[in-house]
Design an enzyme around this catalytic site. Structure first.
Site, PDB file in Angstrom:
ATOM      1  N   LEU A   1       0.839  -1.196   0.000  1.00  0.00           N
ATOM      2  CA  LEU A   1       0.000   0.000   0.000  1.00  0.00           C
ATOM      3  C   LEU A   1       0.874   1.245   0.000  1.00  0.00           C
ATOM      4  CD1 LEU A   1      -2.803  -0.980   2.528  1.00  0.00           C
ATOM      5  CD2 LEU A   1      -2.557  -1.523   0.099  1.00  0.00           C
TER       6      LEU A   1
ATOM      7  N   GLY B   1       1.242  -5.256   1.125  1.00  0.00           N
ATOM      8  CA  GLY B   1       0.175  -5.325   0.124  1.00  0.00           C
ATOM      9  C   GLY B   1       0.628  -5.991  -1.172  1.00  0.00           C
TER      10      GLY B   1
ATOM     11  N   GLU C   1       3.602  -6.157   8.274  1.00  0.00           N
ATOM     12  CA  GLU C   1       2.898  -5.042   8.916  1.00  0.00           C
ATOM     13  C   GLU C   1       3.323  -4.797  10.362  1.00  0.00           C
ATOM     14  OE1 GLU C   1       1.593  -6.994   6.719  1.00  0.00           O
ATOM     15  OE2 GLU C   1       0.427  -5.771   5.337  1.00  0.00           O
TER      16      GLU C   1
END
Ligand code: CO8
Length: 283
Positions: free
Chosen positions: A89, A134, A157
């Site tokens: 992302l 992502g 993450e």
């Protein structure tokens, strides 16, 4: 019609120019279909690192809708970058976010995941560059993964101080064991190509991008002998619980994302991470 430069052409490949494609021009990706096999290739092309911002996610979403409508023979997802599949992302979409933009960004990501993870047509990822967060998620949504040597892949993450949503987690759990998923997610592990192969996070190692695409094609071509509908329903049955979990809770998932995003601690973490990327570059 798609501009020539937006179209990734190989021998016997043609641009797909269906109605949806004509309506929304692809800027950060390109789509081609092999005349011989009917297999589509979507190449992410958003330099420098194919980070997933809202417009790129919207392009992917549009392409997926179109391929679904056309009962595509299959999709290969790859990247035009020689070193990065996708950096995940776009952190700039999440750092100091505008509330409305953040909402649109997240709902578009949800759509991409629902369409790719739940696609009726077969999918494969030719991972010719690094695939953190992502980027790894996109690859995990596919049914087959072929990766080039000396790269890294993983849902990292927790290393950024953020929590991978449940549907990120179920995408990994669908591919590797629950035990390995827990370890990988809690540690935020980035696996090397060899490590990823060992735990089954990827299916094959290819010599280079061309070889990766060829192996993905070979995987997808196996389905030419299988009923489209029988295949699609079987896949949907297997993935249905994960899909329903998000489908039935899209608003709740969005609110959780916005809540996390607005935590000063999360914003500080993203700021430090962005700084660390810049520092890495300058040193
Ligand atoms: N978003 C925005 N910009 C990025 C990103 C990113 N994800 N990744 C890299 N960039 C930028 C860098 O800051 C740099 O910018 P500039 O040129 O202005 O200095 C430029 O892209 C090039 O980056 P690098 O120099 O690092 O390029 P390399 O080729 O050396 O490395 C890598 C490529 C390996 C991809 C490296 O850039 C990297 O590791 N990037 C970070 C990847 C990452 O950790 N992404 C996580 C994103 S978060 C996510 O996907 C899931 C979030 C889940 C939701 C959570 C709810 C709160």
């Amino acid at each position: 019609m798609l501009a020539a430069k937006q179209c990734f052409r190989l021998n016997s490949m043609r641009c797909l120019s269906t109605s949806a494609m004509r309506q929304s021009k692809l800027i950060s990706s390109s789509l081609s279909v092999d005349d011989r096999t009917g297999i589509a290739t979507l190449e992410l092309n958003r330099p420098p690192v194919n980070s997933l911002n809202q417009p790129l996610l919207q392009e992917i979403s549009t392409v997926l809708t179109d391929l679904g409508k056309n009962k595509s023979k299959g999709l290969i997802l790859t990247s035009s970058s020689p070193s990065v599949f996708s950096a995940g992302l776009d952190i700039l979409e999440m750092y100091k976010p505008d509330p409305e933009k953040a909402k649109l960004f997240w709902t578009t990501l949800q759509e991409v995941w629902l369409k790719l993870y739940g696609s009726s047509f077969p999918t494969a990822a030719a991972i010719s560059g690094h695939a953190p967060a992502g980027g790894c998620l996109l690859a995990l949504c596919c049914e087959y993964r072929v990766m080039c040597p000396k790269l890294t892949i993983g849902l990292n993450e927790t290393r950024l101080g953020i929590v991978a949503p449940v549907w990120f987690q179920s995408s990994m759990r669908n591919v590797i064991s629950v035990r390995d998923t827990e370890k990988a997610l809690t540690l935020g592990t980035m696996f090397s190509t060899d490590e990823a192969l060992k735990i089954g996070l990827i299916d094959e190692v290819a010599a280079d991008k061309q070889d990766a695409i060829k192996r993905c094609e070979e995987f997808l071509l196996q389905f030419s002998k299988v009923s489209f509908d029988a295949r699609a329903i079987t896949k949907k049955n297997l993935r249905g619980k994960d899909l329903a979990e998000l489908e039935n809770n899209r608003e709740g998932d969005l609110q959780t994302f916005l809540f996390f995003l607005n935590q000063p601690k999360v914003q500080k973490g993203l700021e430090l991470y962005l700084q660390s990327l810049k520092t890495k570059k300058s040193s």
